[in-house]
Design an enzyme around this catalytic site. Structure first.
Site, short mmCIF file in Angstrom:
data_model
loop_
_atom_site.label_atom_id
_atom_site.label_comp_id
_atom_site.label_asym_id
_atom_site.label_seq_id
_atom_site.Cartn_x
_atom_site.Cartn_y
_atom_site.Cartn_z
N ARG A 1 32.09 46.27 32.34
CA ARG A 1 30.76 46.21 31.75
C ARG A 1 30.08 47.57 31.58
O ARG A 1 28.90 47.63 31.28
CB ARG A 1 29.87 45.28 32.60
CG ARG A 1 30.40 43.85 32.60
CD ARG A 1 29.63 42.93 33.54
NE ARG A 1 30.25 41.60 33.54
CZ ARG A 1 31.32 41.29 34.28
NH1 ARG A 1 31.86 42.21 35.07
NH2 ARG A 1 31.88 40.09 34.24
N ASP B 1 43.95 44.94 40.56
CA ASP B 1 44.96 45.99 40.33
C ASP B 1 45.83 46.24 41.57
O ASP B 1 46.80 46.99 41.51
CB ASP B 1 44.27 47.30 39.87
CG ASP B 1 43.15 47.77 40.83
OD1 ASP B 1 42.12 48.28 40.33
OD2 ASP B 1 43.29 47.59 42.05
N HIS C 1 39.75 37.82 43.65
CA HIS C 1 40.16 37.36 42.32
C HIS C 1 41.67 37.43 42.14
O HIS C 1 42.17 37.48 41.01
CB HIS C 1 39.44 38.19 41.22
CG HIS C 1 37.96 37.97 41.23
ND1 HIS C 1 37.08 38.81 40.61
CD2 HIS C 1 37.20 37.02 41.83
CE1 HIS C 1 35.84 38.38 40.79
NE2 HIS C 1 35.88 37.30 41.55
N CYS D 1 54.24 30.06 36.65
CA CYS D 1 54.02 29.10 35.55
C CYS D 1 52.77 28.27 35.86
O CYS D 1 52.63 27.76 36.98
CB CYS D 1 55.23 28.16 35.43
SG CYS D 1 54.91 26.75 34.35
N CYS E 1 54.24 24.34 36.45
CA CYS E 1 55.10 23.96 37.60
C CYS E 1 55.01 24.95 38.76
O CYS E 1 55.68 24.79 39.78
CB CYS E 1 56.56 23.83 37.13
SG CYS E 1 57.33 25.42 36.74
N CYS F 1 60.04 24.94 31.87
CA CYS F 1 59.38 23.61 31.81
C CYS F 1 58.44 23.52 30.61
O CYS F 1 57.81 22.50 30.36
CB CYS F 1 58.60 23.36 33.10
SG CYS F 1 56.99 24.21 33.14
N SER G 1 29.00 45.85 39.24
CA SER G 1 27.68 45.52 38.65
C SER G 1 27.07 44.34 39.41
O SER G 1 25.92 43.96 39.16
CB SER G 1 27.87 45.15 37.18
OG SER G 1 28.74 44.02 37.08
N ILE H 1 32.26 57.63 42.45
CA ILE H 1 32.78 57.06 43.71
C ILE H 1 33.76 58.03 44.37
O ILE H 1 33.70 58.29 45.57
CB ILE H 1 33.45 55.71 43.42
CG1 ILE H 1 32.36 54.67 43.09
CG2 ILE H 1 34.28 55.22 44.61
CD1 ILE H 1 32.88 53.41 42.44
N1 APR Z 1 31.60 55.79 39.96
C1 APR Z 1 30.54 54.98 40.19
N2 APR Z 1 30.31 53.83 39.50
C2 APR Z 1 31.19 53.50 38.53
C3 APR Z 1 32.31 54.30 38.23
C4 APR Z 1 32.52 55.49 39.00
N3 APR Z 1 33.55 56.30 38.78
N4 APR Z 1 33.00 53.70 37.20
C5 APR Z 1 32.31 52.59 36.87
N5 APR Z 1 31.23 52.46 37.68
C6 APR Z 1 30.29 51.34 37.71
C7 APR Z 1 29.79 50.90 36.35
O1 APR Z 1 28.56 51.55 36.07
C8 APR Z 1 29.59 49.39 36.54
O2 APR Z 1 28.24 49.06 36.87
O3 APR Z 1 31.04 50.24 38.22
C9 APR Z 1 30.48 49.02 37.74
C10 APR Z 1 31.60 48.09 37.35
O4 APR Z 1 31.02 46.84 37.02
P1 APR Z 1 31.89 45.78 36.19
O5 APR Z 1 32.56 46.46 35.06
O6 APR Z 1 30.98 44.60 35.92
O7 APR Z 1 33.04 45.33 37.19
P2 APR Z 1 32.94 44.29 38.38
O8 APR Z 1 31.59 44.28 38.99
O9 APR Z 1 34.11 44.55 39.25
O10 APR Z 1 33.20 42.88 37.62
C11 APR Z 1 33.31 41.75 38.44
O11 APR Z 1 33.92 40.44 36.51
O12 APR Z 1 35.16 40.19 34.59
C12 APR Z 1 35.08 39.84 35.91
O13 APR Z 1 36.85 39.22 37.29
C13 APR Z 1 36.27 40.33 36.67
O14 APR Z 1 36.38 41.15 38.92
C14 APR Z 1 35.68 41.28 37.70
C15 APR Z 1 34.26 40.78 37.84
#
Ligand code: APR
Length: 238
Positions: free
Chosen positions: A32, A101, A116, A124, A127, A145, A184, A227
């Site tokens: 996102r 990952d 997750h 599959c 099955c 199958c 997020s 991070i």
């Molecule tokens: N340092 C700090 N913050 C970062 C960095 C970084 N290097 N890179 C990305 N971010 C922040 C972004 O600003 C964002 O707010 O990490 C956040 C990632 O949020 P998402 O993309 O929503 O990912 P996540 O919260 O893991 O999504 C949750 O949604 O689609 C499903 O199953 C999927 O596990 C996932 C879940």
């Protein structure tokens, strides 16, 4: 001294919670982030959804072979390795992750709760026969199958693995410091864990480039550093 260093040094049971932002500095896109998240390019409801297995099989398989190709190209970064070292030294007690990952596992962390699931296993959908990740990547997408082969991740519309969820709830309840890296916090029920910890008196830290709806509950919010930068800096001070 990073304020986060002080919080870690004075805590007895720090638990880390990670989202896709933890792996962007390995090269993987998150979901996102403005103009670069995966959901800006692909439609999650059409693809990352259990219905897609029946009504959108080709696109579903293409999408997950694409995601697997990006995973095969990248690996855990220094920040993942620091978290693995901290668990070995007892500095943190475990990691609750939304990421599929398996980079925390590959970096050497042991107490990892993959809410997750992960791309480590394929099976599959009908099955449940297990398949090799490389065979899926090479193009095998249908079981003898007739069922569709899919990654061992939780799709939208599916239940989270109950035992993992249970363990994460117990760990979050035991935490006296709960550190979010790169989420997020928009997807439930995963986004309940920061409050499970907070409600039991834990200090809450959110390290995330963009604001989240949980920042108001946090004792410390770090947005001005990535991070990896934060982890490298704190590791030097611990
Ligand atoms: N340092 C700090 N913050 C970062 C960095 C970084 N290097 N890179 C990305 N971010 C922040 C972004 O600003 C964002 O707010 O990490 C956040 C990632 O949020 P998402 O993309 O929503 O990912 P996540 O919260 O893991 O999504 C949750 O949604 O689609 C499903 O199953 C999927 O596990 C996932 C879940």
């Amino acid at each position: 001294m990073e304020p986060l260093t002080k919080l870690i040094q004075t805590a007895n049971y720090p638990i880390v919670f990670t989202g896709a932002g933890m792996s962007t500095e390995s090269g993987l896109p998150d979901f996102r982030s403005k103009d670069r998240g995966l959901w800006e390019k692909f439609n999650p409801t059409e693809l990352a959804n259990v219905q897609a297995l029946y009504h959108n099989k080709e696109e579903f398989t293409e999408f997950y072979q694409y995601r697997l190709s990006t995973l095969n190209k990248y690996e855990p970064h220094k920040g993942h390795l620091i978290l693995a070292d901290w668990e070995k030294r007892g500095i943190i007690k475990g990691i609750i992750t939304q990421n599929v990952d398996a980079f925390h596992h590959d970096a050497g962390n042991e107490n990892v709760m993959e809410l997750h699931g992960s791309f480590r296993t394929f099976h599959c959908h009908e099955c449940k026969k297990e398949f090799d990740r490389d065979d899926y990547f090479a193009g095998q997408s249908t079981c003898e199958c007739g069922g569709t082969i899919r990654p061992g991740i939780v799709l939208f519309g599916e239940q989270l693995p109950q035992d993992t969820f249970q363990r994460a709830e117990e760990e979050a309840a035991k935490a006296d410091l709960f550190i979010v890296f790169g989420s997020s916090l928009t997807v439930s029920p995963a986004n309940m864990f920061p409050l499970v910890a907070k409600e039991r008196g834990a200090k809450l830290v959110i390290v995330n480039r963009e604001p989240t709806d949980y920042d108001r509950y946090a004792d410390l919010v770090i947005q001005d550093k990535s991070i990896k930068e934060v982890l490298v800096e704190v590791a030097k001070q611990l």
